[in-house]
Design an enzyme around this catalytic site. Structure first.
Site, PDB file in Angstrom:
ATOM      1  N   GLN A  46     -42.790   9.659  33.597  1.00 50.59           N
ATOM      2  CA  GLN A  46     -41.501   8.987  33.678  1.00 50.59           C
ATOM      3  C   GLN A  46     -41.710   7.477  33.718  1.00 50.59           C
ATOM      4  O   GLN A  46     -42.661   6.977  34.309  1.00 50.59           O
ATOM      5  CB  GLN A  46     -40.735   9.456  34.913  1.00 50.59           C
ATOM      6  CG  GLN A  46     -40.390  10.936  34.909  1.00 50.59           C
ATOM      7  CD  GLN A  46     -39.413  11.329  33.803  1.00 50.59           C
ATOM      8  OE1 GLN A  46     -38.708  10.486  33.243  1.00 50.59           O
ATOM      9  NE2 GLN A  46     -39.381  12.605  33.473  1.00 50.59           N
ATOM     10  N   CYS A  87     -34.252 -12.888  30.908  1.00 50.60           N
ATOM     11  CA  CYS A  87     -35.582 -13.025  30.322  1.00 50.60           C
ATOM     12  C   CYS A  87     -35.582 -14.105  29.240  1.00 50.60           C
ATOM     13  O   CYS A  87     -34.681 -14.148  28.390  1.00 50.60           O
ATOM     14  CB  CYS A  87     -36.043 -11.692  29.736  1.00 50.60           C
ATOM     15  SG  CYS A  87     -37.693 -11.737  29.007  1.00 50.60           S
ATOM     16  N   PHE A 116     -41.144  23.107  30.227  1.00 52.19           N
ATOM     17  CA  PHE A 116     -41.606  21.789  29.771  1.00 52.19           C
ATOM     18  C   PHE A 116     -42.032  20.983  30.999  1.00 52.19           C
ATOM     19  O   PHE A 116     -41.575  19.861  31.228  1.00 52.19           O
ATOM     20  CB  PHE A 116     -40.522  21.055  28.976  1.00 52.19           C
ATOM     21  CG  PHE A 116     -40.034  21.806  27.764  1.00 52.19           C
ATOM     22  CD1 PHE A 116     -40.712  21.725  26.566  1.00 52.19           C
ATOM     23  CD2 PHE A 116     -38.893  22.593  27.833  1.00 52.19           C
ATOM     24  CE1 PHE A 116     -40.264  22.411  25.442  1.00 52.19           C
ATOM     25  CE2 PHE A 116     -38.431  23.290  26.724  1.00 52.19           C
ATOM     26  CZ  PHE A 116     -39.126  23.202  25.527  1.00 52.19           C
ATOM     27  N   CYS A 157     -33.376  13.401  27.667  1.00 50.37           N
ATOM     28  CA  CYS A 157     -33.455  12.001  27.240  1.00 50.37           C
ATOM     29  C   CYS A 157     -32.657  11.780  25.961  1.00 50.37           C
ATOM     30  O   CYS A 157     -32.790  10.739  25.324  1.00 50.37           O
ATOM     31  CB  CYS A 157     -34.914  11.586  27.033  1.00 50.37           C
ATOM     32  SG  CYS A 157     -35.795  12.569  25.815  1.00 50.37           S
ATOM     33  N   CYS A 197     -35.490  -5.309  24.546  1.00 51.29           N
ATOM     34  CA  CYS A 197     -34.274  -5.246  25.358  1.00 51.29           C
ATOM     35  C   CYS A 197     -33.066  -5.679  24.531  1.00 51.29           C
ATOM     36  O   CYS A 197     -33.038  -6.790  24.013  1.00 51.29           O
ATOM     37  CB  CYS A 197     -34.403  -6.128  26.593  1.00 51.29           C
ATOM     38  SG  CYS A 197     -35.695  -5.611  27.737  1.00 51.29           S
ATOM     39  N   ASP A 256     -36.747  20.426  31.101  1.00 54.08           N
ATOM     40  CA  ASP A 256     -36.823  19.000  30.741  1.00 54.08           C
ATOM     41  C   ASP A 256     -37.468  18.889  29.362  1.00 54.08           C
ATOM     42  O   ASP A 256     -38.626  18.495  29.232  1.00 54.08           O
ATOM     43  CB  ASP A 256     -37.634  18.240  31.792  1.00 54.08           C
ATOM     44  CG  ASP A 256     -37.727  16.749  31.496  1.00 54.08           C
ATOM     45  OD1 ASP A 256     -36.987  16.262  30.628  1.00 54.08           O
ATOM     46  OD2 ASP A 256     -38.553  16.069  32.130  1.00 54.08           O
ATOM     47  N   CYS A 303     -37.421 -10.870  21.370  1.00 56.32           N
ATOM     48  CA  CYS A 303     -38.148  -9.626  21.587  1.00 56.32           C
ATOM     49  C   CYS A 303     -37.265  -8.432  21.229  1.00 56.32           C
ATOM     50  O   CYS A 303     -36.068  -8.418  21.513  1.00 56.32           O
ATOM     51  CB  CYS A 303     -38.585  -9.533  23.056  1.00 56.32           C
ATOM     52  SG  CYS A 303     -39.391  -7.974  23.485  1.00 56.32           S
TER      53      CYS A 303
END
Length: 409
Positions: A243, A60, A270, A364, A69, A338, A66
């Site tokens: 997601q 990129c 959840f 996560c 990332c 979750d 930025c």
């Protein structure tokens, strides 16, 4: 000062262990030798003296500026190994280990949901992401992360910023790809009046947005912004959790389905809008529990409108304040859980006491997952396997799915 990077931290910073202490340096890889100025415990203005064989050219053009990332300078194989190591390290901290199934990494240009920042300018509008560790807002016209359908919304999003933004404050624009077009939710904009409502509706029509929500009000609805979950079509409430990529969702669903096997009665904790509950209902009876009423309403509506599903029951319940008790799992053959990043310490304790035969856990946050995994193992479960799911390509974020099997009642 010259340093050699020994390893990466969990946030992607290079870490050098020196005689004078630990030094951190962003954008470097293990084995690289770099020079720079030491500011506290951080090396700044770095210059790479000896690059690593793991280093690649970022795909990129915005990679150096930025803030979205962090890891485009490393090979995909290294990033995958590093993300798995984060999970292994979190488990080791709780005295646990497990076999790992192969990581599933979402491809480039697959992110279907993103929150961009917009600010009105003298000449129009500025839309993009903030620079790394900065308030500077940068346009990202060549972003390699977002799905092309999201990139195509930029002219319409800029029009919204020009209409409802200001030069002194920033707008947050959450845009989600749906089957009917972009679902856009804006916060931080001007207060609505009749003129602004009309102009926003015109932008929605002109740019083909499915839905536009301004603050707490849906100001335009061209078409229901549906998402497919199994054979069901779901209309999530504005800004609802989804997601990050379709590929990531598929990988998570496949992992969960593998974990629960042939279970015929499932409790989904959840449950959100039905990411797991609705596809699993094609083969099993499902009780879905979620704390947000708007999400359970969307799930329930989709279940009632979809033919061929087994029985689906839906419950709105705050599982942090009022977790399901062991006797509420009577007859349940498998549970899916979750939770958000904080994990679900109280609910996991009740789940362990309920002795459900199989548990599929999605997380996560490797740290809270490892904590909750230890609780289940202490309750008589075996951590059968773990799989890293990398939906947030090139970031420090990592998700996972895992299977727990009851070994002793």
């Amino acid at each position: 000062m010259r340093i050699t990077i020994d390893r990466l931290g969990h946030l992607g910073d290079g870490i050098a262990l020196t005689d004078s202490g630990t030094i951190y340096a962003s954008g470097l890889l293990p084995g690289e030798v770099a020079e720079g100025a030491l500011q506290g415990d951080t090396l700044i203005n770095t210059r790479i003296v000896t690059p690593s064989a793991l280093r690649v050219k970022p795909p990129c053009s915005h990679a150096k500026t930025c803030g979205g990332c962090l890891m485009q300078h490393a090979t995909d194989a290294f990033v995958a190994e590093w993300k798995e190591s984060i999970i292994r390290g979190a488990l080791a901290g709780q005295g646990l280990e497990a076999p790992f199934r192969p990581i599933a990494t979402s491809p480039a240009r697959s992110r279907r949901r993103a929150t961009l920042t917009g600010r009105k300018t003298k000449g129009g509008a500025l839309l993009g992401f903030h620079a790394r560790a900065s308030d500077l807002l940068l346009p990202v016209p060549n972003c390699q992360l977002l799905h092309p359908d999201l990139m195509a919304t930029f002219p319409g999003l800029e029009a919204l910023v020009r209409l409802g933004g200001s030069r002194t404050t920033e707008l947050q624009l959450t845009v989600t790809r749906s089957l009917a077009g972009a679902d856009v939710a804006v916060s931080g904009g001007k207060d609505l009046d009749s003129t602004l409502r009309l102009e926003l509706a015109r932008v929605t029509e002109a740019h083909g947005f499915a839905r536009l929500t301004w603050g707490d009000e849906t100001v335009a609805l061209r078409a229901s912004p549906v998402q497919r979950m199994g054979r069901a079509l779901v209309t999530p409430p504005p800004g609802a959790f989804l997601q990050a990529t379709a590929e990531g969702e598929t990988a998570l669903l496949q992992a969960v389905a593998l974990a629960i096997g042939s279970a015929r009665k499932i409790t989904d904790l959840f449950a959100g809008c039905g990411t797991f509950a609705l596809p699993l209902a094609e083969r099993a009876e499902v009780h879905a529990v979620e704390g947000e009423a708007a999400m359970t309403a969307a799930l329930d509506k989709a279940a009632r409108q979809t033919e061929g599903l087994r029985r689906v029951t839906v419950e709105t319940r705050d599982l942090f304040r009022r977790p399901l008790e062991p006797d509420e799992f009577k007859g349940v053959e498998a549970a899916v859980i979750d939770p958000p990043r904080a994990g679900a310490e109280a609910q996991v304790a009740r789940l362990g006491a309920a002795k459900v035969p199989v548990i599929a856990m999605v997380s996560c946050n490797p740290v809270t997952f490892a904590r909750d995994a230890r609780s289940l193992c202490q309750a008589g479960y075996r951590l059968d396997w773990v799989q890293a799911i990398d939906q947030f390509r090139w970031s420090a974020h990592v998700e996972l799915a895992a299977r727990f099997v009851l070994t002793k009642a």
